[in-house]
Design a protein around this motif. Sequence first.
Motif, PDB file in Angstrom:
ATOM      1  N   VAL A   1      -7.580  -3.389   3.781  1.00 59.70           N
ATOM      2  CA  VAL A   1      -6.443  -2.481   3.934  1.00 59.70           C
ATOM      3  C   VAL A   1      -6.906  -1.029   3.822  1.00 59.70           C
ATOM      4  O   VAL A   1      -6.491  -0.163   4.604  1.00 59.70           O
TER       5      VAL A   1
ATOM      6  N   ALA B   1       1.856  -1.677  -7.214  1.00 54.97           N
ATOM      7  CA  ALA B   1       1.405  -0.648  -6.271  1.00 54.97           C
ATOM      8  C   ALA B   1       1.918   0.726  -6.701  1.00 54.97           C
ATOM      9  O   ALA B   1       1.191   1.731  -6.624  1.00 54.97           O
TER      10      ALA B   1
ATOM     11  N   VAL C   1      -3.311   0.457  -3.501  1.00 52.36           N
ATOM     12  CA  VAL C   1      -3.020  -0.888  -2.991  1.00 52.36           C
ATOM     13  C   VAL C   1      -2.849  -1.870  -4.144  1.00 52.36           C
ATOM     14  O   VAL C   1      -3.578  -1.803  -5.137  1.00 52.36           O
TER      15      VAL C   1
ATOM     16  N   ALA D   1       0.854  -1.190   0.000  1.00 52.79           N
ATOM     17  CA  ALA D   1       0.000   0.000   0.000  1.00 52.79           C
ATOM     18  C   ALA D   1       0.888   1.237   0.000  1.00 52.79           C
ATOM     19  O   ALA D   1       1.864   1.311   0.754  1.00 52.79           O
TER      20      ALA D   1
ATOM     21  N   ALA E   1      -7.644  -6.043  -0.317  1.00 53.70           N
ATOM     22  CA  ALA E   1      -7.441  -4.616  -0.556  1.00 53.70           C
ATOM     23  C   ALA E   1      -8.510  -3.784   0.154  1.00 53.70           C
ATOM     24  O   ALA E   1      -8.214  -2.713   0.698  1.00 53.70           O
TER      25      ALA E   1
END
Length: 612
Positions: free
Chosen positions: A574, A449, A553, A262, A571
């Motif tokens: 997160v 990412a 992410v 991330a 994801a």
Amino acid sequence: MNDFGFASLERKNVLFLLVIGVFLLYTFRLYQMQIVRHSEYDGRSTSNSVKPIQEMPLRGVFYDRNLQLLVENTPAYTVRLMPSEYDTTNNIYLEKALGMEKGTLRQILYRNKSFSKFVPIKLKRGVDFASIGWLSENLEHLPGVDYIIELQRGYPAGITGSHIFGYSREISPEMLKRDDFYEPGDVTGFAGVERKYEKMLRGFKGYDFVIVDSRRREIEQFKDKLKSIPSIKGKDLVLTIDSRVQKVAEASLEGKSGAVVAIEPSTGEVLGMASSPDYDLNQFSYITSRDYLNQLSTDPLTPMFNRATMSMYPPGSTFKILAAIAALDMGVIDEHSTISCGGGFSFGKFFKCHGAHGAVNVERAIEVSCNTFFYKLIFEIGLNNLHDYAKRFGFGRKTGIDLLEEAGGLIPTEEYYEKQYKSKNWPRGILVSLGIGQGEISVTPLQLAHFVSLVANNGKSFIPHLVKGYLDENKHFVPFTFPAEDVKVKQEVFDIVKRGMFNVVQGGGGTARGIKIPEIPIAGKTGTAQNPHGNDHALFICFAPFENPKIAVAVMVENVGFGATHAAPIAKKVIEAYLKREVSLDEIMGNSITIPITDVSDSVFVGEEIAD
């Protein structure tokens, strides 16, 4: 006076002259040494009799971006041995007390035989209290053995972080030869941030001075002229990591093989980076057991391998975003251009799509992940042009993250295939698979990412990094600077592509609509990468919120199937961990996500083989 008496007198005179001569010679030498060459001999005498004793500095600690302590120094017992005093017949007792394998002490003594016998050897760090208790009771029977309290690494935040933090351990003989800062028994960084920022973390050694005899044995404190030099603590580093993001990323990968990265799009700061399986850094806080090292090195899942920065996978349908950007920026298509999807594409053989989507423009093609659209588009873009745009966005090269462990991946060119096939007439059908992120294309999760963070921030950011800066001696934050990046792609291109990514999650036909969060609009792209050695790899890239992205992410999970089913939900968690600060991590991890049962939009057959 007879002859005998005369001879006796003569001998006395000779002896007298000899004594006078020797006296004068010694007087002259004393005058020369004490007056004429006083400074030279005084310095030499001092160097011979005064021994500097090192004072090891405290190693710098790690904080997260919110100044939560991640890596600290904790006190621990270290057992030492003075070779000049030690009786090797006690090896068997000492090895048993310290839990060492038979023969370990003999090997340690052999490795250190080239150093002074009056320099203590550190046998084991992190010795438990029970062993120290036994030693305390038996030290009188173990001459040359003692113990001291040192500091070792501790991890108070409940984060594993093994592939970020790295570890420190006793320096190897080979490294001793390369850097004269270290001496036997010193600790140095061996991986991760510990290794990359070693020179900042280690600080500066201090010195105290003692008088020693001709055999370098300590006699007393030296108090004249020379003053002690205090050690200087290593720099405390402030990492870019957010503890909540890191905990959720690690927990989400538990029991799986894969990686999560991330990034904050506007800064390039890595908010979380997890690689699974990982390993226990506490095992490296002291002298690591041979059994544990063997366990790690023989594990077929390679827990010490950083999948986030080193593993290279086909990006699958996530790569369609790059193809769309290249085509739009080159003017090959615009937002109104359509390509007809009748269920596949013929080029030598028939390459199937997962449905017949009809006439689709680029936004719709991204939303439903139409393979036919990108099968055809790659021929309009051209392989070398695709390669050039990929390099702009960080593919096919190392990103430059502040870790020493990173792979560059591969984005093939026409020259690459000419070498592979030893001909300029290599089969153009290869392009079909490249158009949907298959074939020889390989990328790392970190690169994905970084790519999606550049897309989120309209092509501008900074190289990914894990350390924001450090705290000075007054606890003031001193930031580091990192190179800026600008891919130089037209703004309207990002607007079009990001609308398509928005519909992937928010649209009614999007491939990741199952992770929709009403209060946080997410834009993303699913991918399912073909794996010739087993089940497909699941991928997902995204950013949120859509209008003002704060987090980007990338998730990759090995051998599990569809990206929408296995990577996108990770994801989502997160993103929630970072943007929904009021919600507990237990609640976030407990959230169930419903994936549409008909979601097969990232699986497609090329001939008879899956090639998303």
